[in-house]
Write a protein that holds these residues in place. Structure first.
Motif, PDB file in Angstrom:
ATOM      1  N   LEU A 136      -6.566  26.002  84.461  1.00 47.37           N
ATOM      2  CA  LEU A 136      -7.982  26.126  84.798  1.00 47.37           C
ATOM      3  C   LEU A 136      -8.357  27.577  85.101  1.00 47.37           C
ATOM      4  CD1 LEU A 136      -8.322  22.999  87.123  1.00 47.37           C
ATOM      5  CD2 LEU A 136      -9.290  23.260  84.833  1.00 47.37           C
ATOM      6  N   ALA A 137      -7.474  28.267  85.826  1.00 44.53           N
ATOM      7  CA  ALA A 137      -7.733  29.675  86.143  1.00 44.53           C
ATOM      8  C   ALA A 137      -7.730  30.530  84.890  1.00 44.53           C
ATOM      9  CB  ALA A 137      -6.698  30.184  87.150  1.00 44.53           C
ATOM     10  N   ALA A 138      -6.857  30.192  83.944  1.00 46.08           N
ATOM     11  CA  ALA A 138      -6.793  30.943  82.702  1.00 46.08           C
ATOM     12  C   ALA A 138      -8.073  30.747  81.885  1.00 46.08           C
ATOM     13  CB  ALA A 138      -5.572  30.529  81.888  1.00 46.08           C
ATOM     14  N   ARG A 139      -8.613  29.525  81.892  1.00 47.52           N
ATOM     15  CA  ARG A 139      -9.837  29.240  81.131  1.00 47.52           C
ATOM     16  C   ARG A 139     -11.090  29.700  81.874  1.00 47.52           C
ATOM     17  NH1 ARG A 139      -7.520  23.962  80.220  1.00 47.52           N
ATOM     18  NH2 ARG A 139      -9.142  23.062  81.550  1.00 47.52           N
ATOM     19  N   GLN A 140     -11.001  29.764  83.211  1.00 50.70           N
ATOM     20  CA  GLN A 140     -12.128  30.205  84.031  1.00 50.70           C
ATOM     21  C   GLN A 140     -13.371  29.360  83.759  1.00 50.70           C
ATOM     22  OE1 GLN A 140     -12.625  34.445  83.499  1.00 50.70           O
ATOM     23  NE2 GLN A 140     -10.443  34.849  83.779  1.00 50.70           N
ATOM     24  N   GLU A 141     -13.169  28.053  83.742  1.00 49.28           N
ATOM     25  CA  GLU A 141     -14.246  27.125  83.448  1.00 49.28           C
ATOM     26  C   GLU A 141     -14.397  26.108  84.581  1.00 49.28           C
ATOM     27  OE1 GLU A 141     -13.774  27.041  78.562  1.00 49.28           O
ATOM     28  OE2 GLU A 141     -13.151  25.310  79.778  1.00 49.28           O
ATOM     29  N   PRO A 142     -15.583  25.513  84.736  1.00 38.06           N
ATOM     30  CA  PRO A 142     -15.760  24.460  85.744  1.00 38.06           C
ATOM     31  C   PRO A 142     -14.901  23.248  85.414  1.00 38.06           C
ATOM     32  CG  PRO A 142     -17.878  25.269  84.909  1.00 38.06           C
ATOM     33  CD  PRO A 142     -16.817  25.823  84.013  1.00 38.06           C
ATOM     34  N   PHE A 143     -14.583  22.455  86.424  1.00 39.39           N
ATOM     35  CA  PHE A 143     -13.886  21.192  86.193  1.00 39.39           C
ATOM     36  C   PHE A 143     -14.431  20.148  87.162  1.00 39.39           C
ATOM     37  CE2 PHE A 143     -11.320  23.568  89.240  1.00 39.39           C
ATOM     38  CZ  PHE A 143     -11.022  22.644  90.214  1.00 39.39           C
ATOM     39  N   ASP A 144     -14.303  18.876  86.756  1.00 38.04           N
ATOM     40  CA  ASP A 144     -14.876  17.782  87.541  1.00 38.04           C
ATOM     41  C   ASP A 144     -13.855  16.657  87.747  1.00 38.04           C
ATOM     42  OD1 ASP A 144     -17.611  18.769  87.691  1.00 38.04           O
ATOM     43  OD2 ASP A 144     -17.718  18.331  85.545  1.00 38.04           O
ATOM     44  N   ASN A 145     -13.971  16.003  88.909  1.00 37.39           N
ATOM     45  CA  ASN A 145     -13.287  14.728  89.187  1.00 37.39           C
ATOM     46  C   ASN A 145     -11.773  14.800  88.957  1.00 37.39           C
ATOM     47  OD1 ASN A 145     -15.922  13.782  89.591  1.00 37.39           O
ATOM     48  ND2 ASN A 145     -16.097  13.149  87.441  1.00 37.39           N
ATOM     49  N   LEU A 146     -11.163  15.874  89.414  1.00 37.86           N
ATOM     50  CA  LEU A 146      -9.707  16.011  89.321  1.00 37.86           C
ATOM     51  C   LEU A 146      -9.077  15.306  90.533  1.00 37.86           C
ATOM     52  CD1 LEU A 146      -7.131  17.230  88.081  1.00 37.86           C
ATOM     53  CD2 LEU A 146      -7.577  19.302  89.439  1.00 37.86           C
ATOM     54  N   GLU A 147      -8.380  14.220  90.286  1.00 37.96           N
ATOM     55  CA  GLU A 147      -7.770  13.469  91.378  1.00 37.96           C
ATOM     56  C   GLU A 147      -6.453  14.108  91.801  1.00 37.96           C
ATOM     57  OE1 GLU A 147      -7.386   9.323  90.558  1.00 37.96           O
ATOM     58  OE2 GLU A 147      -9.528   9.040  90.127  1.00 37.96           O
ATOM     59  N   ASN A 148      -6.239  14.167  93.131  1.00 38.43           N
ATOM     60  CA  ASN A 148      -5.014  14.756  93.650  1.00 38.43           C
ATOM     61  C   ASN A 148      -4.704  14.180  95.022  1.00 38.43           C
ATOM     62  OD1 ASN A 148      -6.323  17.085  95.631  1.00 38.43           O
ATOM     63  ND2 ASN A 148      -7.538  16.743  93.775  1.00 38.43           N
ATOM     64  N   VAL A 149      -3.408  14.005  95.280  1.00 39.29           N
ATOM     65  CA  VAL A 149      -2.941  13.426  96.542  1.00 39.29           C
ATOM     66  C   VAL A 149      -2.676  14.538  97.545  1.00 39.29           C
ATOM     67  CG1 VAL A 149      -1.142  12.062  97.656  1.00 39.29           C
ATOM     68  CG2 VAL A 149      -1.912  11.475  95.336  1.00 39.29           C
ATOM     69  N   ASN A 150      -3.219  14.386  98.757  1.00 45.04           N
ATOM     70  CA  ASN A 150      -3.003  15.344  99.840  1.00 45.04           C
ATOM     71  C   ASN A 150      -2.362  14.643 101.032  1.00 45.04           C
ATOM     72  OD1 ASN A 150      -4.939  18.154  99.526  1.00 45.04           O
ATOM     73  ND2 ASN A 150      -5.257  16.478  98.092  1.00 45.04           N
ATOM     74  N   LEU A 151      -1.770  15.428 101.899  1.00 39.18           N
ATOM     75  CA  LEU A 151      -1.164  14.891 103.114  1.00 39.18           C
ATOM     76  C   LEU A 151      -1.975  15.303 104.324  1.00 39.18           C
ATOM     77  CD1 LEU A 151       2.637  15.622 102.492  1.00 39.18           C
ATOM     78  CD2 LEU A 151       1.474  13.401 102.360  1.00 39.18           C
TER      79      LEU A 151
END
Length: 270
Positions: free
Chosen positions: A212-227
């Motif tokens: 994502l950083a390489a493309r430098q583009e917006p992103f949406d609804n990325l699911e990720n597990v946090n503690l």
């Protein structure tokens, strides 16, 4: 006889050269006077007792006074009373060749101006450049109001608002982080989102973030597990937009996290 005629011709030539030089000097003085009077900033010169000795038309407009009225007037009287101590201190430091580089005061008509000065000890005078900063103050005030509204909105929203730099390090997190993950903003700033994830999830998201950083583009609804701080897992949905500096260089992402831990799973057909 020829010698006398030659001398007269030489005198006439020299006299004409002198007249031409005077004419050229007059034109240069007229150009200087025009540049001085109609400069985009105010110019004034004060002498002993802070008396105004010279002032351009731009400065007259800022002070809303005719030049004939301003000449000989104490400059201190043209500043609001509340700002006079600051002006006196500034002029004293300037005369002592200390750190009086510039000073901001309000004129008698409440116009805020920035003063930049230089002292001529040879002529016993202080030359001042006066810059109207009204527009700058208006922009700063509007920016502060905008920041206050943004902060109020961020603090009441149910989502976590955050910013990370190009390396994924948190530079800002909203207070909502305490409700979602049990950490204060101070505990999170300086960390990365991957520091708050299980190891296997951090490895997965690191690869995604790199792309994502390489493309430098917006992103949406990325699911990720946090503690959470207490060790419980929380499922977040992340959306973000890239941030660029004034030169167009990528400097990170700004985004939101939404808790979807208890969101019902989509129904499957069949």
């Amino acid at each position: 006889m020829d010698d006398l005629s030659a001398q007269n011709q030489e005198l006439e030539r020299q006299n004409q050269q002198l007249l031409d030089a005077y004419a050229q000097l007059d034109r240069a003085l007229a150009q200087y006077a025009e540049l001085y009077d109609f400069a985009p900033v105010g110019y004034l010169t004060i002498g002993e007792g802070r008396r105004i000795e010279k002032v351009n038309l731009t400065c007259c407009a800022l002070l809303q006074r005719d030049r004939v009225v301003l000449l000989g007037k104490d400059f201190l009287e043209l500043v609001v009373k509340e700002d006079r101590p600051a002006l006196l201190d500034y002029l004293e430091r300037l005369c002592c060749r200390r750190d009086g580089v510039n000073c901001e005061v309000r004129l008698h008509n409440e116009t805020p101006v920035l003063l930049e000065s230089a002292v001529s000890k040879e002529h016993h005078e202080c030359r001042i450049v006066m810059l109207d900063v009204s527009r700058q103050k208006q922009v700063e005030g509007a920016l502060r109001e905008s920041e206050k509204r943004f902060k109020a909105l961020v603090e009441v929203t149910s989502d976590l608002v955050w910013e990370v730099d190009a390396n994924g390090v948190y530079t800002y997190v909203s207070p909502k982080v305490f409700d979602l993950l049990g950490y204060t903003p101070e505990e999170v700033v300086g960390k990365t989102p991957f520091d708050l994830m299980p190891a296997h999830e951090a490895d997965r998201l690191l690869m995604i973030f790199g792309e994502l950083a390489a493309r430098q583009e917006p992103f949406d609804n990325l699911e990720n597990v946090n503690l959470r701080k207490d060790g419980k897992e929380v499922l977040l949905e992340t959306s973000a937009v890239p941030i660029f500096d004034g030169n167009g260089a990528f400097v990170g992402f700004r985004g939101i996290d939404r808790d979807i831990t208890h969101r019902p799973a989509p129904k499957r057909e069949g």
